[in-house]
Design a protein around this motif. Sequence first.
Motif, PDB file in Angstrom:
ATOM      1  N   GLY A 159     -31.708   6.417  29.047  1.00 41.07           N
ATOM      2  CA  GLY A 159     -31.074   5.254  29.074  1.00 41.07           C
ATOM      3  C   GLY A 159     -31.744   3.431  28.509  1.00 41.07           C
ATOM      4  N   VAL A 160     -32.376   4.437  27.450  1.00 42.11           N
ATOM      5  CA  VAL A 160     -32.600   3.402  26.322  1.00 42.11           C
ATOM      6  C   VAL A 160     -32.287   3.338  24.681  1.00 42.11           C
ATOM      7  N   ALA A 161     -31.387   2.605  24.255  1.00 36.96           N
ATOM      8  CA  ALA A 161     -30.719   2.767  22.984  1.00 36.96           C
ATOM      9  C   ALA A 161     -31.399   2.703  21.176  1.00 36.96           C
ATOM     10  N   THR A 162     -31.575   2.701  21.024  1.00 37.11           N
ATOM     11  CA  THR A 162     -32.779   3.048  19.543  1.00 37.11           C
ATOM     12  C   THR A 162     -31.373   2.995  18.688  1.00 37.11           C
ATOM     13  N   THR A 163     -31.637   1.871  17.270  1.00 37.16           N
ATOM     14  CA  THR A 163     -31.335   2.375  16.144  1.00 37.16           C
ATOM     15  C   THR A 163     -31.573   1.668  15.337  1.00 37.16           C
ATOM     16  N   ASP A 164     -32.014   2.282  13.501  1.00 35.82           N
ATOM     17  CA  ASP A 164     -32.401   1.664  12.283  1.00 35.82           C
ATOM     18  C   ASP A 164     -31.487   0.913  12.183  1.00 35.82           C
ATOM     19  N   HIS A 165     -30.248   0.956  12.589  1.00 32.44           N
ATOM     20  CA  HIS A 165     -28.946   0.246  11.818  1.00 32.44           C
ATOM     21  C   HIS A 165     -28.202  -0.590  12.454  1.00 32.44           C
ATOM     22  N   ILE A 166     -27.382  -1.336  12.274  1.00 32.14           N
ATOM     23  CA  ILE A 166     -25.800  -1.810  12.777  1.00 32.14           C
ATOM     24  C   ILE A 166     -25.525  -2.657  11.885  1.00 32.14           C
ATOM     25  N   VAL A 167     -25.006  -2.523  10.735  1.00 37.25           N
ATOM     26  CA  VAL A 167     -24.515  -3.113   9.961  1.00 37.25           C
ATOM     27  C   VAL A 167     -23.238  -3.889  10.016  1.00 37.25           C
ATOM     28  N   ILE A 168     -23.172  -5.262   9.926  1.00 37.98           N
ATOM     29  CA  ILE A 168     -22.062  -5.685  10.208  1.00 37.98           C
ATOM     30  C   ILE A 168     -21.290  -6.353   8.800  1.00 37.98           C
ATOM     31  N   ALA A 169     -20.464  -6.641   8.694  1.00 43.72           N
ATOM     32  CA  ALA A 169     -20.398  -7.229   7.260  1.00 43.72           C
ATOM     33  C   ALA A 169     -19.311  -7.869   7.717  1.00 43.72           C
ATOM     34  N   GLY A 170     -19.302  -9.463   7.133  1.00 46.49           N
ATOM     35  CA  GLY A 170     -18.223 -10.421   7.222  1.00 46.49           C
ATOM     36  C   GLY A 170     -17.941 -10.721   5.647  1.00 46.49           C
ATOM     37  N   PRO A 171     -16.925 -11.784   5.715  1.00 48.56           N
ATOM     38  CA  PRO A 171     -16.722 -12.253   4.656  1.00 48.56           C
ATOM     39  C   PRO A 171     -17.786 -13.850   4.582  1.00 48.56           C
ATOM     40  N   ALA A 172     -18.735 -13.966   5.665  1.00 45.18           N
ATOM     41  CA  ALA A 172     -19.677 -14.818   5.116  1.00 45.18           C
ATOM     42  C   ALA A 172     -20.903 -14.604   5.234  1.00 45.18           C
ATOM     43  N   ALA A 173     -21.123 -13.503   5.763  1.00 46.76           N
ATOM     44  CA  ALA A 173     -22.551 -12.782   6.298  1.00 46.76           C
ATOM     45  C   ALA A 173     -22.152 -11.672   6.391  1.00 46.76           C
ATOM     46  N   LYS A 174     -23.794 -11.107   6.045  1.00 42.15           N
ATOM     47  CA  LYS A 174     -23.755  -9.756   6.011  1.00 42.15           C
ATOM     48  C   LYS A 174     -25.556  -9.448   6.809  1.00 42.15           C
ATOM     49  N   VAL A 175     -25.222  -8.663   8.214  1.00 44.94           N
ATOM     50  CA  VAL A 175     -26.454  -8.448   9.117  1.00 44.94           C
ATOM     51  C   VAL A 175     -27.017  -7.148   9.511  1.00 44.94           C
ATOM     52  N   LEU A 176     -28.400  -7.065   9.948  1.00 45.50           N
ATOM     53  CA  LEU A 176     -28.454  -5.421  10.097  1.00 45.50           C
ATOM     54  C   LEU A 176     -29.469  -5.666  10.845  1.00 45.50           C
ATOM     55  N   LEU A 177     -29.397  -5.039  12.129  1.00 44.17           N
ATOM     56  CA  LEU A 177     -29.562  -4.351  13.210  1.00 44.17           C
ATOM     57  C   LEU A 177     -30.565  -3.541  13.481  1.00 44.17           C
ATOM     58  N   SER A 178     -31.749  -3.713  14.078  1.00 39.54           N
ATOM     59  CA  SER A 178     -32.256  -2.434  14.207  1.00 39.54           C
ATOM     60  C   SER A 178     -33.210  -3.080  15.560  1.00 39.54           C
ATOM     61  N   GLY A 179     -33.629  -1.733  16.311  1.00 40.42           N
ATOM     62  CA  GLY A 179     -34.793  -1.924  17.277  1.00 40.42           C
ATOM     63  C   GLY A 179     -34.111  -0.989  18.437  1.00 40.42           C
ATOM     64  N   SER A 180     -33.564  -1.831  19.711  1.00 39.36           N
ATOM     65  CA  SER A 180     -33.851  -0.924  21.181  1.00 39.36           C
ATOM     66  C   SER A 180     -33.276  -1.884  21.944  1.00 39.36           C
ATOM     67  N   VAL A 181     -32.720  -1.281  23.224  1.00 42.94           N
ATOM     68  CA  VAL A 181     -31.455  -1.755  24.129  1.00 42.94           C
ATOM     69  C   VAL A 181     -31.734  -1.379  25.173  1.00 42.94           C
ATOM     70  N   ASP A 182     -32.726  -1.533  26.510  1.00 41.09           N
ATOM     71  CA  ASP A 182     -32.347  -0.865  27.924  1.00 41.09           C
ATOM     72  C   ASP A 182     -31.064  -1.372  28.450  1.00 41.09           C
ATOM     73  N   ILE A 183     -30.738   0.077  28.342  1.00 44.43           N
ATOM     74  CA  ILE A 183     -29.089  -0.161  29.739  1.00 44.43           C
ATOM     75  C   ILE A 183     -29.537  -0.546  30.759  1.00 44.43           C
ATOM     76  N   ALA A 184     -29.642   0.232  31.145  1.00 43.44           N
ATOM     77  CA  ALA A 184     -30.066  -0.101  32.677  1.00 43.44           C
ATOM     78  C   ALA A 184     -30.777  -1.212  33.065  1.00 43.44           C
ATOM     79  N   ARG A 185     -31.607  -2.312  32.009  1.00 43.76           N
ATOM     80  CA  ARG A 185     -32.347  -3.259  32.655  1.00 43.76           C
ATOM     81  C   ARG A 185     -31.639  -3.939  31.820  1.00 43.76           C
ATOM     82  N   GLU A 186     -30.680  -3.929  30.889  1.00 42.25           N
ATOM     83  CA  GLU A 186     -30.059  -5.021  30.858  1.00 42.25           C
ATOM     84  C   GLU A 186     -31.125  -6.142  28.891  1.00 42.25           C
ATOM     85  N   THR A 187     -31.506  -6.165  28.758  1.00 40.24           N
ATOM     86  CA  THR A 187     -32.697  -6.092  28.329  1.00 40.24           C
ATOM     87  C   THR A 187     -32.678  -5.344  26.266  1.00 40.24           C
TER      88      THR A 187
END
Length: 300
Positions: free
Chosen positions: A195-223
């Motif tokens: 139930g815990v999702a982890t990632t080393d990278h979520i890459v979001i690239a747009g015309p104004a900025a680019k974003v790198l997200l990493s870390g964990s998400v607890d799906i059941a607890r919504e945190t």
Amino acid sequence: QTCALPISDTAKSARPGNLDASRFPALDVIAENFQMGARAMGKLELRAVPQDRDWRIEQLRLTHADSILTVDGLWRSRQANPHTHLNVHWAVLDAGKAAERFGFPGTLRRGRSIIAGTLDWNGSPLQIDYPSLSGKIALQAVAGQFAKMEPGLGKLLGIISLQSLPRRLTLDFRDVFSDGYAFDEILSEVNIERGVATTDHIVIAGPAAKVLLSGSVDIARETQNLQAKVSPRVSDGAALATALIGGPIAVVASFVASKIFKDPLDDLLSFRYTITGSWADPQVAKVGAPKSEAQSATPQ
């Protein structure tokens, strides 16, 4: 023909192990208009057969104007610990319309995406057991926009859109995220364990900025416990959507993660944040300052 699957209070509250795969018959079903509750799911094609005491889903295909979902897998019977394993491939042709159909209106505009991977949980395919949910998912999305959302609407989608940043702090990218962030592409690989999702990278690239997200998400607890690196767009290194949209999704994610965040200007100009707390009430904190600011503040 139209086929409707009612969602009763009993089904919603059923424990994951209450249903038994060994009692399900072989099915070969085609329904032109399939519904779950009041939700139109599109054309249903389902082939499934008993296998020993288990139930094998040879193919489940839902075809709708906004997306095509294809699933196969195995539902293990209660005698061998009830368990569901699914291989999933979801080609989304209009992310905005798909999000609205699944109960999140006004969260996305336009966009195409491919979501593919494997999912496992205890219990039947009819109900996901989030505390036991495990698997691996890859995502590639192009040419869309996160809409301006009310707090709590879209929940995790609101976190990924980074709209929480300008709500919480006077930040350097208020004009970029506050009214809905347009993206050229999003690429991600996510591992899920109990139930815990982890990632080393979520890459979001747009015309104004680019974003790198990493870390964990607890799906059941919504945190979540995420780190975000946001950089203004100063090069065209991420403009790969047209060329890569048809490529192997895991290869694409790895390539883009290694490519667009090795621009030497990223470390010089990027801003970093932590995002913790709940999906409905995220807590954002800025971490340090870009090297350019730090260098200019250093006494000569």
